[in-house]
Design an enzyme around this catalytic site. Structure first.
Site, mmCIF file in Angstrom:
data_model
loop_
_atom_site.group_PDB
_atom_site.id
_atom_site.type_symbol
_atom_site.label_atom_id
_atom_site.label_comp_id
_atom_site.label_asym_id
_atom_site.label_seq_id
_atom_site.Cartn_x
_atom_site.Cartn_y
_atom_site.Cartn_z
ATOM 1 N N ASP A 90 0.817 -1.218 0.000
ATOM 2 C CA ASP A 90 0.000 0.000 0.000
ATOM 3 C C ASP A 90 0.849 1.267 0.000
ATOM 4 O O ASP A 90 0.306 2.375 -0.056
ATOM 5 C CB ASP A 90 -0.982 0.005 1.168
ATOM 6 N N HIS A 91 2.165 1.101 0.012
ATOM 7 C CA HIS A 91 3.069 2.249 -0.031
ATOM 8 C C HIS A 91 3.946 2.268 -1.281
ATOM 9 O O HIS A 91 4.618 3.274 -1.525
ATOM 10 C CB HIS A 91 3.946 2.281 1.215
ATOM 11 N N HIS B 298 -3.158 7.973 7.020
ATOM 12 C CA HIS B 298 -3.124 6.505 7.098
ATOM 13 C C HIS B 298 -4.283 6.019 7.963
ATOM 14 O O HIS B 298 -4.116 5.330 8.963
ATOM 15 C CB HIS B 298 -1.778 6.025 7.658
#
Length: 308
Positions: free
Chosen positions: A67-68, A270
């Site tokens: 997800d990064h 986040h």
């Protein structure tokens, strides 16, 4: 400087939040954009902004969870297709070069610019020029993870033009010489020392990024005296045990970091997809009870640095 949030969600995309990516826009300062993490579909998010991929010169990757980083190969390819020719520097943990180069090779993607990889393995200064410094610090996540501290160095104060009006100096090169602190002599013999007409030095501006970590003392080092602290807030204050187990932070932990380190403003990002509507506002309210100047960010929010 401006911060533009391209993705503010945790783990997986949701209808209201894409996964992690933040643009630090320094168009006035150096005509560049720096990215912090490039989650899936970051390039789609950029299409909804005025960011030009060719302006992206540095990319800082906190860690190698999908997800990064899943948006990185696509973004780099798009940048090539849109006229980007200057070198891109990618800072990240060991393995980032392998991920990018394998993705480009397997897909047959060709770039018309070079990539310089700077692999991180310790807490250290990772970049410096005449105007900026960047520090990386090891965090405490399930895999190797880094936070970042960006420092715009102090700048010379503004030339006090109003105070110079008495000398009837025409607008032009003389002002430039005085701004540089030089001494000039006018046609009538008047001597003017530029240092006498320069305002106070503008102090350093500090922006800190803390993503995907449970509390560690290194966060305090990175966050000290920051104008803006961008801090993950995956869990609420009632979920502290879960935050520890999953190596993440709560909203109140982020606020405590801001309060104890003389931070001026806190931005929570986040955010778990479990928090929507009023429950998401709960995270902000929890943090504000400890550190009032807190904002829960959303995709495409823009903040000028420093902000009130």
């Amino acid at each position: 400087m401006e911060l533009e949030f391209l993705g503010t969600g945790a783990g997986v995309p949701s209808k209201s939040r894409n996964v992690s990516s933040i643009a630090l826009k320094m168009l006035d300062e150096r005509n560049e954009v720096w990215l912090f993490d490039v989650g899936e579909a970051t390039q789609h998010q950029i299409l909804k902004t005025n960011i030009r991929p060719r302006k992206i010169t540095k990319i800082f990757i906190s860690h190698l969870h999908g997800d990064h980083i899943f948006g990185l190969p696509g973004l780099l390819s798009t940048r090539a297709n849109q006229g980007g020719e200057s070198t891109v520097e990618i800072y990240g943990p060991k393995g980032i070069e392998d991920f990018v180069e394998t993705s480009l090779r397997v897909t047959g993607s060709k770039l018309n610019y070079s990539i310089e990889y700077i692999e991180l393995n310790e807490t250290t200064k990772i970049f410096e020029d005449k105007t900026y410094e960047v520090y990386a610090g090891k965090l405490n996540h399930r895999i190797e993870c880094f936070g970042f501290r960006v420092v715009e160095k102090p700048r010379v104060g503004e030339l006090l033009v109003d105070e110079l009006k008495q000398y009837n100096i025409p607008n032009g090169p003389i002002f430039g010489q005085l701004k540089a602190g030089k001494t000039i002599t006018l046609d009538d013999g008047t001597v003017i020392d530029g240092n006498d007409f320069i305002g106070p030095e503008k102090p350093a501006t500090i922006v800190t990024f803390i993503l995907d970590t449970k509390y560690t003392r290194e966060i305090d080092v990175l966050a000290k005296d920051a104008d803006v602290l961008v801090h993950e807030s995956t869990f609420s204050s009632t979920e502290k045990r879960m935050a520890v187990n999953y190596f993440h932070s709560t909203s109140t932990q982020a606020a405590e970091v801001a309060r104890s380190n003389n931070v001026k403003g806190l931005l929570l990002t986040h955010i778990s997809s479990r928090f929507i509507g009023k429950s998401a506002k709960q995270l902000e309210n929890e943090a504000k009870s400890i550190f009032p100047n807190t904002h829960l960010v959303r995709d495409f929010d823009i903040y000028t640095i420093p902000f009130n």
